[in-house]
Design an enzyme around this catalytic site. Structure first.
Site, PDB file in Angstrom:
ATOM      1  N   CYS A 209      -7.600  33.637  16.753  1.00 37.47           N
ATOM      2  CA  CYS A 209      -7.361  32.616  15.724  1.00 37.47           C
ATOM      3  C   CYS A 209      -6.378  33.117  14.667  1.00 37.47           C
ATOM      4  O   CYS A 209      -5.559  32.354  14.153  1.00 37.47           O
ATOM      5  CB  CYS A 209      -8.675  32.181  15.078  1.00 37.47           C
ATOM      6  SG  CYS A 209      -9.580  33.539  14.273  1.00 37.47           S
TER       7      CYS A 209
ATOM      8  N   HIS B 106     -13.038  33.536  10.653  1.00 38.23           N
ATOM      9  CA  HIS B 106     -12.152  32.671  11.426  1.00 38.23           C
ATOM     10  C   HIS B 106     -10.962  32.269  10.551  1.00 38.23           C
ATOM     11  O   HIS B 106     -11.108  32.044   9.347  1.00 38.23           O
ATOM     12  CB  HIS B 106     -12.916  31.420  11.874  1.00 38.23           C
ATOM     13  CG  HIS B 106     -12.079  30.458  12.668  1.00 38.23           C
ATOM     14  ND1 HIS B 106     -11.650  30.727  13.952  1.00 38.23           N
ATOM     15  CD2 HIS B 106     -11.598  29.224  12.358  1.00 38.23           C
ATOM     16  CE1 HIS B 106     -10.936  29.699  14.402  1.00 38.23           C
ATOM     17  NE2 HIS B 106     -10.892  28.781  13.452  1.00 38.23           N
TER      18      HIS B 106
END
Length: 323
Positions: free
Chosen positions: A13, A268
């Site tokens: 990510c 994330h």
């Protein structure tokens, strides 16, 4: 075909978010499109600019809503960039940029890439006893802004962070420096002055810090940042070392935000990017891309009670009136 996402290959990510910030920047892609294509297949596999160009073309020419950045990821592995690990977006941004610069063979393109992203500051040390000074210019890829002051108080806005970064610091006590003119350690004044700002300005908010303990903490407190940023209105004349025509171009508009959610050990990344051709904001969350509003982007300001919420980590500003 509209904004296109990138599939997560496994903890990629951070890579996906940084890639979107590069590839949505039309000033960068103009440089990328002019690279010299390597002659041999083995060279192509290990050439980061070429693999990034192939990925850009795959994103623009295909009909998919998202593509796999597999070949580029394997290319990065060949340059000792590990996969399937947690990355710091600021460090990965620097790693990618250095690989791009190193592998671009055309000196003109290397200069254009440097001009597009490089910040220049003047570092100054002045003895408080004899007033002797040492000055040197240095280049930076990002402005690393603390979000706490020296007393560990939270800075309240991006403008406060900028003022604090460029505020002179007195070096006294055990921090004193040796002065050759005085022949002993003396108090010094250490300052950083702004010399040059690039077309694409990257600001690194230092949200991860040691604080007073031995553990790295994430600072999630609210830190508003503006859509429009004029450095002439933020910094004083004493904090700048630039000509008037240089300072006249120091007006910026927010282009992208790389946001982090989670803790220091698990988190994330996603990217909010303003399309320069459509003037619309998009949220790139790996393979999921959606159009968003400025209010959605403001949700990355941070909140001390929501440590798992999205918090801006990299801010990318674009010059309004480039020279």
């Amino acid at each position: 075909t509209g904004a296109v996402g990138l599939y997560n290959l496994g903890q990629t990510c951070c890579l996906n978010s940084v890639l979107q910030v590069f590839l949505m920047n039309i000033h960068f892609t103009r440089i990328l499109r002019r690279i010299t294509v390597p002659l041999y297949a083995t060279q192509k596999e290990k050439n980061v600019p070429y693999q990034m160009l192939l990925l850009l073309e795959q994103m623009q020419c295909g009909k998919q809503k998202a593509v796999f950045p597999r070949d580029l990821a394997l290319c990065l592995v060949a340059h000792r960039v590990k996969l399937f690990v947690q990355y710091d977006a600021a460090q990965l941004f620097l790693t990618l940029w250095n690989l791009l610069k190193k592998q671009m063979k055309n000196p003109d393109l290397v200069k254009k890439l440097s001009d597009l992203y490089t910040i220049c500051v003047q570092e100054c040390l002045a003895c408080q006893m004899c007033s002797s000074e040492t000055k040197r210019n240095s280049n930076m890829l990002t402005l690393p802004l603390p979000v706490l002051d020296s007393s560990y108080h939270m800075l309240k806005t991006l403008e406060d962070c900028l003022r604090y970064f460029f505020h002179p610091e007195e070096l006294t006590g055990h921090n004193m420096c040796f002065c050759e003119h005085c022949g002993k350690k003396t108090p010094f004044l250490q300052s950083v002055k702004l010399v040059h700002l690039p077309q694409t300005l990257t600001i690194h908010l230092k949200r991860f810090c040691l604080e007073r303990s031995a553990y790295i903490h994430k600072l999630s407190h609210c830190l508003p940042f503006p859509q429009d940023l004029d450095f002439n209105a933020v910094l004083t004349e004493h904090q700048c070392q630039a000509y008037d025509n240089e300072k006249a171009a120091w007006q910026y508009e927010l282009f992208a935000v790389v946001a982090h959610s989670g803790s220091t050990s698990f988190g994330h990344y996603c990217a909010y990017v303003r399309s320069l051709t459509e003037c619309k904001w998009y949220c790139f969350n790996d393979s999921i891309v959606r159009q968003v509003s400025w209010d959605d982007v403001k949700c990355t300001y941070g909140h001390s009670d929501l440590s798992w919420g999205q918090t801006a980590y990299l801010l990318i500003y674009m010059k309004k009136h480039p020279q």
